[in-house]
Scaffold this active site. Structure first.
Site, PDB file in Angstrom:
ATOM      1  CG  ASN A 127      39.655  63.079  91.579  1.00 41.63           C
ATOM      2  OD1 ASN A 127      38.643  62.220  91.322  1.00 41.63           O
ATOM      3  ND2 ASN A 127      39.812  64.270  91.647  1.00 41.63           N
ATOM      4  CG  HIS A 168      57.119  43.993  79.897  1.00 41.51           C
ATOM      5  ND1 HIS A 168      56.697  42.760  80.441  1.00 41.51           N
ATOM      6  CD2 HIS A 168      56.270  45.086  80.111  1.00 41.51           C
ATOM      7  CE1 HIS A 168      55.462  43.023  80.893  1.00 41.51           C
ATOM      8  NE2 HIS A 168      55.224  44.352  80.793  1.00 41.51           N
ATOM      9  N   GLY A 199      45.981  65.477  86.174  1.00 38.33           N
ATOM     10  CA  GLY A 199      45.130  64.436  85.598  1.00 38.33           C
ATOM     11  C   GLY A 199      46.013  63.834  84.356  1.00 38.33           C
ATOM     12  CB  SER A 258      46.903  67.778  83.085  1.00 45.67           C
ATOM     13  OG  SER A 258      46.259  68.204  84.292  1.00 45.67           O
ATOM     14  CB  THR A 266      60.703  59.145  81.218  1.00 46.28           C
ATOM     15  OG1 THR A 266      61.500  60.314  80.862  1.00 46.28           O
ATOM     16  CG2 THR A 266      59.604  59.014  80.081  1.00 46.28           C
ATOM     17  CE  LYS A 267      64.844  64.677  83.030  1.00 47.34           C
ATOM     18  NZ  LYS A 267      66.100  65.348  82.580  1.00 47.34           N
ATOM     19  CE  LYS A 300      55.938  79.333  88.711  1.00 43.99           C
ATOM     20  NZ  LYS A 300      54.475  79.683  88.702  1.00 43.99           N
TER      21      LYS A 300
END
Length: 187
Positions: free
Chosen positions: A83, A113, A140, A158, A163-164, A181
């Protein structure tokens, strides 16, 4: 080893290397062309995406605006939809399975970095690949960080910051994302 080869295997590389600068320019020109092509010209848009991406399946639809670093490191399966406002920093490979949906403003970032400030200030960069399984829906404003793998049938809420990695059949959300869930398959 070339700077491109270092980049693709996750080693520190110099992004100012002439080859990499040219590859990014080519991707910028193709995304500029894509973003300027009318939605009424869907065949032309698909042709541009196929030139931009490394590999594609059937039924690809990307709303403008779309941005990426190289394009060639993006691989999408059948029935891919992104989208408005999607950004994929494909310094390393980004692989999507089939039937993947990206909501507005999704960010998928392989670029990273060095943590050490002296090394970071040298201008060297690195990247970690991202893999998204089949039948995934990313909500989103969600962000998928470097090195993440999502299994099949994953829904990302959303605004999540992933991070994992996560396995199959889960809804994940939050910052950092966690399992909200389990999803039961309907037979």
């Amino acid at each position: 080893m070339s700077e491109k080869e270092k980049m693709l295997v996750g080693e520190l590389y110099d992004p100012t290397d002439d080859e990499l600068v040219q590859l990014r320019l080519n991707a910028r020109l193709l995304t500029e062309e894509l973003n300027a092509t009318s939605v009424a010209c869907q065949d032309k848009r698909v042709e541009i995406i196929k030139r931009l991406f490394g590999t594609t399946g059937d039924n690809i639809y990307i709303e403008s605006s779309f941005n990426c670093d190289y394009g060639a490191n993006i691989h999408v399966g059948d029935n891919f939809y992104a989208n408005f406002g999607c950004v994929i920093l494909d310094v390393a490979e980004v692989k999507f399975g089939k039937n993947c949906l990206l909501a507005p403003q999704v960010g998928i970032y392989t670029a990273t970095h060095p943590l050490d400030s002296i090394e970071r200030n040298s201008g060297l960069e690195c990247a970690k690949p991202i893999t998204i399984g089949d039948n995934c829906w990313i909500g989103g404003h969600a962000v998928i960080n470097p090195g993440v793998t999502l299994g099949d049938n994953v829904v990302v809420a959303s605004g999540a910051v992933v991070t994992k990695s996560f396995g199959n059949n889960v809804v994940i959300g939050g910052n950092p994302a966690k399992v909200l869930k389990e999803i039961s398959a309907k037979l």
